[in-house]
Design a protein around this motif. Structure first.
Motif, PDB file in Angstrom:
ATOM      1  N   LEU A 116       0.857  -1.180   0.000  1.00  0.00           N
ATOM      2  CA  LEU A 116       0.000   0.000   0.000  1.00  0.00           C
ATOM      3  C   LEU A 116       0.891   1.227   0.000  1.00  0.00           C
ATOM      4  N   LEU A 117       0.680   2.099  -0.967  1.00  0.00           N
ATOM      5  CA  LEU A 117       1.460   3.335  -0.999  1.00  0.00           C
ATOM      6  C   LEU A 117       0.588   4.429  -0.411  1.00  0.00           C
ATOM      7  N   ALA A 118       1.000   4.913   0.746  1.00  0.00           N
ATOM      8  CA  ALA A 118       0.157   5.900   1.421  1.00  0.00           C
ATOM      9  C   ALA A 118       0.293   7.250   0.736  1.00  0.00           C
ATOM     10  N   ASN A 119      -0.838   7.879   0.556  1.00  0.00           N
ATOM     11  CA  ASN A 119      -0.898   9.198  -0.040  1.00  0.00           C
ATOM     12  C   ASN A 119      -0.210  10.193   0.914  1.00  0.00           C
ATOM     13  N   THR A 120       0.667  11.019   0.380  1.00  0.00           N
ATOM     14  CA  THR A 120       1.510  11.852   1.255  1.00  0.00           C
ATOM     15  C   THR A 120       0.722  12.881   2.068  1.00  0.00           C
ATOM     16  N   ILE A 121      -0.490  13.220   1.633  1.00  0.00           N
ATOM     17  CA  ILE A 121      -1.236  14.234   2.386  1.00  0.00           C
ATOM     18  C   ILE A 121      -1.847  13.650   3.660  1.00  0.00           C
ATOM     19  N   ASN A 122      -2.436  12.453   3.545  1.00  0.00           N
ATOM     20  CA  ASN A 122      -3.142  11.966   4.728  1.00  0.00           C
ATOM     21  C   ASN A 122      -2.439  10.783   5.404  1.00  0.00           C
ATOM     22  N   ASP A 123      -1.149  10.586   5.093  1.00  0.00           N
ATOM     23  CA  ASP A 123      -0.506   9.391   5.641  1.00  0.00           C
ATOM     24  C   ASP A 123       0.079   9.616   7.039  1.00  0.00           C
ATOM     25  N   LEU A 124      -0.059  10.809   7.582  1.00  0.00           N
ATOM     26  CA  LEU A 124       0.598  11.088   8.855  1.00  0.00           C
ATOM     27  C   LEU A 124      -0.061  10.330   9.999  1.00  0.00           C
ATOM     28  N   ASN A 125       0.070   9.023   9.939  1.00  0.00           N
ATOM     29  CA  ASN A 125      -0.452   8.143  10.977  1.00  0.00           C
ATOM     30  C   ASN A 125      -1.960   8.258  11.165  1.00  0.00           C
ATOM     31  N   THR A 126      -2.687   8.608  10.085  1.00  0.00           N
ATOM     32  CA  THR A 126      -4.143   8.670  10.232  1.00  0.00           C
ATOM     33  C   THR A 126      -4.803   7.469   9.564  1.00  0.00           C
ATOM     34  N   MET A 127      -4.127   6.840   8.597  1.00  0.00           N
ATOM     35  CA  MET A 127      -4.755   5.716   7.908  1.00  0.00           C
ATOM     36  C   MET A 127      -4.707   4.470   8.792  1.00  0.00           C
ATOM     37  N   THR A 128      -5.774   3.668   8.709  1.00  0.00           N
ATOM     38  CA  THR A 128      -5.861   2.480   9.554  1.00  0.00           C
ATOM     39  C   THR A 128      -4.671   1.548   9.311  1.00  0.00           C
ATOM     40  N   CYS A 129      -4.289   1.370   8.032  1.00  0.00           N
ATOM     41  CA  CYS A 129      -3.204   0.436   7.732  1.00  0.00           C
ATOM     42  C   CYS A 129      -1.871   0.931   8.297  1.00  0.00           C
ATOM     43  N   VAL A 130      -1.791   2.215   8.601  1.00  0.00           N
ATOM     44  CA  VAL A 130      -0.555   2.772   9.152  1.00  0.00           C
ATOM     45  C   VAL A 130      -0.585   2.747  10.685  1.00  0.00           C
ATOM     46  N   LYS A 131      -1.787   2.660  11.230  1.00  0.00           N
ATOM     47  CA  LYS A 131      -1.914   2.710  12.697  1.00  0.00           C
ATOM     48  C   LYS A 131      -2.016   1.336  13.338  1.00  0.00           C
ATOM     49  N   GLU A 132      -2.741   0.409  12.678  1.00  0.00           N
ATOM     50  CA  GLU A 132      -3.074  -0.847  13.367  1.00  0.00           C
ATOM     51  C   GLU A 132      -2.247  -2.024  12.879  1.00  0.00           C
ATOM     52  N   GLU A 133      -2.010  -2.965  13.803  1.00  0.00           N
ATOM     53  CA  GLU A 133      -1.264  -4.172  13.441  1.00  0.00           C
ATOM     54  C   GLU A 133      -2.149  -5.047  12.549  1.00  0.00           C
ATOM     55  N   ILE A 134      -1.701  -5.296  11.321  1.00  0.00           N
ATOM     56  CA  ILE A 134      -2.499  -6.096  10.377  1.00  0.00           C
ATOM     57  C   ILE A 134      -2.191  -7.579  10.557  1.00  0.00           C
ATOM     58  N   PHE A 135      -0.950  -7.893  10.845  1.00  0.00           N
ATOM     59  CA  PHE A 135      -0.493  -9.267  11.065  1.00  0.00           C
ATOM     60  C   PHE A 135      -0.743 -10.143   9.831  1.00  0.00           C
ATOM     61  N   GLY A 136      -0.383  -9.589   8.696  1.00  0.00           N
ATOM     62  CA  GLY A 136      -0.484 -10.313   7.432  1.00  0.00           C
ATOM     63  C   GLY A 136       0.524  -9.708   6.472  1.00  0.00           C
ATOM     64  N   PRO A 137       0.614 -10.262   5.247  1.00  0.00           N
ATOM     65  CA  PRO A 137       1.644  -9.802   4.311  1.00  0.00           C
ATOM     66  C   PRO A 137       1.266  -8.488   3.626  1.00  0.00           C
ATOM     67  N   VAL A 138       1.189  -7.435   4.411  1.00  0.00           N
ATOM     68  CA  VAL A 138       0.778  -6.136   3.881  1.00  0.00           C
ATOM     69  C   VAL A 138       1.775  -5.066   4.325  1.00  0.00           C
ATOM     70  N   MET A 139       2.466  -4.515   3.331  1.00  0.00           N
ATOM     71  CA  MET A 139       3.486  -3.487   3.605  1.00  0.00           C
ATOM     72  C   MET A 139       2.901  -2.113   3.272  1.00  0.00           C
ATOM     73  N   SER A 140       3.023  -1.178   4.191  1.00  0.00           N
ATOM     74  CA  SER A 140       2.599   0.197   3.877  1.00  0.00           C
ATOM     75  C   SER A 140       3.842   1.030   3.592  1.00  0.00           C
ATOM     76  N   VAL A 141       3.901   1.645   2.404  1.00  0.00           N
ATOM     77  CA  VAL A 141       5.064   2.456   2.034  1.00  0.00           C
ATOM     78  C   VAL A 141       4.690   3.931   2.166  1.00  0.00           C
TER      79      VAL A 141
END
Ligand SMILES: NC(=O)C1=CN([C@@H]2O[C@H](COP(=O)(O)OP(=O)(O)OC[C@H]3O[C@@H](n4cnc5c(N)ncnc54)[C@H](O)[C@@H]3O)[C@@H](O)[C@H]2O)C=CC1
Ligand SMILES: NCCCC(=O)O
Length: 503
Positions: A383-408
């Motif tokens: 997942l490539l986080a959009n630079t405007i709203n990626d400041l730790n507001t997106m769920t994938c950036v905040k929560e432990e997914i515990f699966g093969p999902v990388m947030s860039v």
């Protein structure tokens, strides 16, 4: 897509003989009927037969065995067996304990393939990774066998020839509660330091992966350990709770989620029992523009895709300096597409199945949520986080997914990325890739995480302590320091003169 292929792996019809001809077992062909509870030197069926639960093989979705959860009676029997073993084991010298532990390590080495295969069948990870987990378990036992004879106190001189000395003594019956992502390895990482210090243990595996911990208990017994040294009780929350509340249990060591870790701490507090908590994470990996890009990409893959991404220390927030973002993304996507997904028992497979269907669905729902929140989905697992709203507001950036999902995520300055990297309630691990040695150590000094990697990620040599800051846990596993978490100091004052009495 990668996650669809994972889903297909999970839903494959039963009993398809996909494994190599040389292998003893194949996915979909194993039925486990032997009891999985073990205490006082024997496997036991539970008396609570009505509570039997299905245990599934992740690669096929087929029922592998039935879990027989232990109730109060069985927990008492297991703790009693551990108490009895403690009486013998704690009186043996470190050298004597080490001899038995080294023998256990030899047996693990000789049964490496069999244990690894059972781990694959029960957990779904690739056979290549399962072998490494078995090796890590063996190395951990060897390492603590080596430390067993070095345990010693201190001699302190006091005035007038008086003195004091300290004894490092075992705690008693320790409880280990394990997670499903590293079933055999966790049982070894907990039992090895506990036993080296002279304790005995009752271990409860995750109800999702009950199969291999009992193999370890039998191996210690075969190596000459007293009956009841490592006991295994199966079950979920209720069994775990009985263990934590048991008056004869001296310590609880837990690996799992943060919410359960809090409950364990609360239960242990009733008996003022020490805890080791190895909990979750949302760890950052910082990739600076001066990194060796090839190694940085390798590091990002190691940080996200081991054990199908089901690793507590995973560096799931990959911060890449803006100038190298396009190059990094191109390379990481190329390498990810090439990951061989399939039957976890095949030699060629590098990524097997997620642990079960509900977990797969939970992981996929994180990807859907990320899309809704504006992430660019490069592959379902990047997942490539959009630079405007990626400041730790997106769920994938905040929560432990515990699966093969990388947030860039992209960043511009060192100061900014450190602030964002530390903006989490967790602090298990962190990594930095850079060729600038000054920057590497400066960044690590500021990262609020218990296990930091410079120019690598997710290596866990058993000689070094592993554990978290903040809500990622308490205490450490592995390394010399863990001896302190499985023993207590007794101070002995020795008077060589007269009592200086004030009365
Ligand atoms: N830090 C890590 O290594 C791990 C983190 N997790 C995270 O946790 C999520 C849920 O996985 P679970 O296996 O359900 O984790 P969990 O934390 O609920 O369970 C871990 C262990 O604790 C036991 N347990 C659960 N409730 C208990 C209680 N009240 N008293 C005593 N023991 C109790 C379970 O039976 C299991 O053996 C995962 O999706 C993942 O996000 C899961 C496994 C490992
Ligand atoms: N081999 C690393 C174990 C980390 C974990 O328990 O998730």
């Amino acid at each position: 897509s990668m996650l669809q292929r994972l889903a297909a792996t999970l839903r494959r019809p039963a009993a398809v003989p996909l494994a190599a001809a040389v292998r003893c077992i194949s996915s979909g062909s194993v039925d486990i009927t032997v009891p999985l509870n073990y205490w006082a030197g024997k496997r036991w069926t539970s008396k609570e037969k009505c509570n039997k639960e299905n245990v599934y093989e992740p690669a096929t979705g087929r029922v592998l065995c039935h879990l027989e959860p232990c109730g109060a009676v069985e927990v008492d029997e297991a703790v009693e067996a551990a108490k009895s073993a403690f009486g013998h084991w704690s009186k043996m010298s470190g050298m004597e304990r080490a001899r038995i532990m080294i023998e256990a390590a030899h047996i693990i080495e000789s049964r490496r393939e069999e244990i690894a295969e059972m781990e694959v069948v029960n957990n779904g990870k690739s056979i290549t990774e399962a072998r490494l987990d078995v090796d890590s378990a063996r190395l951990c036992i060897e390492y603590y066998a080596g430390l067993a004879s070095t345990l010693a106190g201190q001699h302190v001189q006091l005035p007038g020839g008086s003195f004091a000395y300290t004894r490092r003594e075992p705690l008693g019956v320790c409880v280990g509660i394990g997670a499903w992502n590293y079933p055999f390895q966790i049982a070894a990482w907990k039992s090895a330091p506990a036993l080296a210090c002279g304790n005995s243990m009752v271990f409860k595996p995750s109800p999702v992966t009950p199969v291999t911990a009992v193999m370890l208990a039998e191996i210690y017994a075969e190596a000459g350990a007293p009956e009841g040294l490592l006991n295994v009780v199966q079950g979920g929350q209720e069994t775990g709770s009985l263990l934590c509340h048991h008056p004869d249990v001296a310590k609880v060591s837990f690996t799992g989620s943060v919410p359960t870790g809090k409950k364990i701490m609360e239960m242990a507090s009733k008996g003022v029992k020490p805890v080791t908590l190895e909990l979750g994470g949302k760890s950052p990996l910082l990739i600076f523009q001066d990194s060796d890009l090839e190694n940085a990409v390798r590091g990002a893959l190691m940080a996200n895709f081991l054990s199908q991404g089901q690793v507590c220390s995973n560096g799931t927030r990959v911060f890449v300096q803006k100038n190298i973002l396009p190059e990094f993304v191109e390379e990481v996507v190329k390498r990810t597409r090439a990951i061989e997904i399939g039957d976890p028992l095949l030699e060629s497979t590098r990524m097997g199945a997620l642990v079960n269907q509900p977990h797969l669905e939970k992981v996929l729902s994180f990807v859907d949520q990320a899309k809704k929140e504006g992430a660019t989905v490069l592959l379902p697992c990047i997942l490539l986080a959009n630079t405007i709203n990626d400041l730790n507001t997106m769920t994938c950036v905040k929560e432990e997914i515990f699966g093969p999902v990388m947030s860039v995520l992209s960043f511009e300055t060192e100061e900014e990325v450190l602030q964002r990297a530390n903006n989490t309630t967790m602090g298990l691990a962190a990594g930095v890739f850079t060729r600038d040695v000054m920057r590497a150590h400066r960044v690590v000094e500021h990262l609020k995480a218990g296990s930091c990697f410079i120019n690598n990620y997710n290596i866990t040599p058993v000689e070094v302590p592993f554990g978290g800051f903040k809500m990622s846990g308490i205490g450490r596993e592995n390394g010399q320091v863990t001896v302190e978490h499985y023993s207590q100091l007794k101070t002995v004052f020795v008077e060589m003169g007269d009592v200086d009495c004030l009365f």
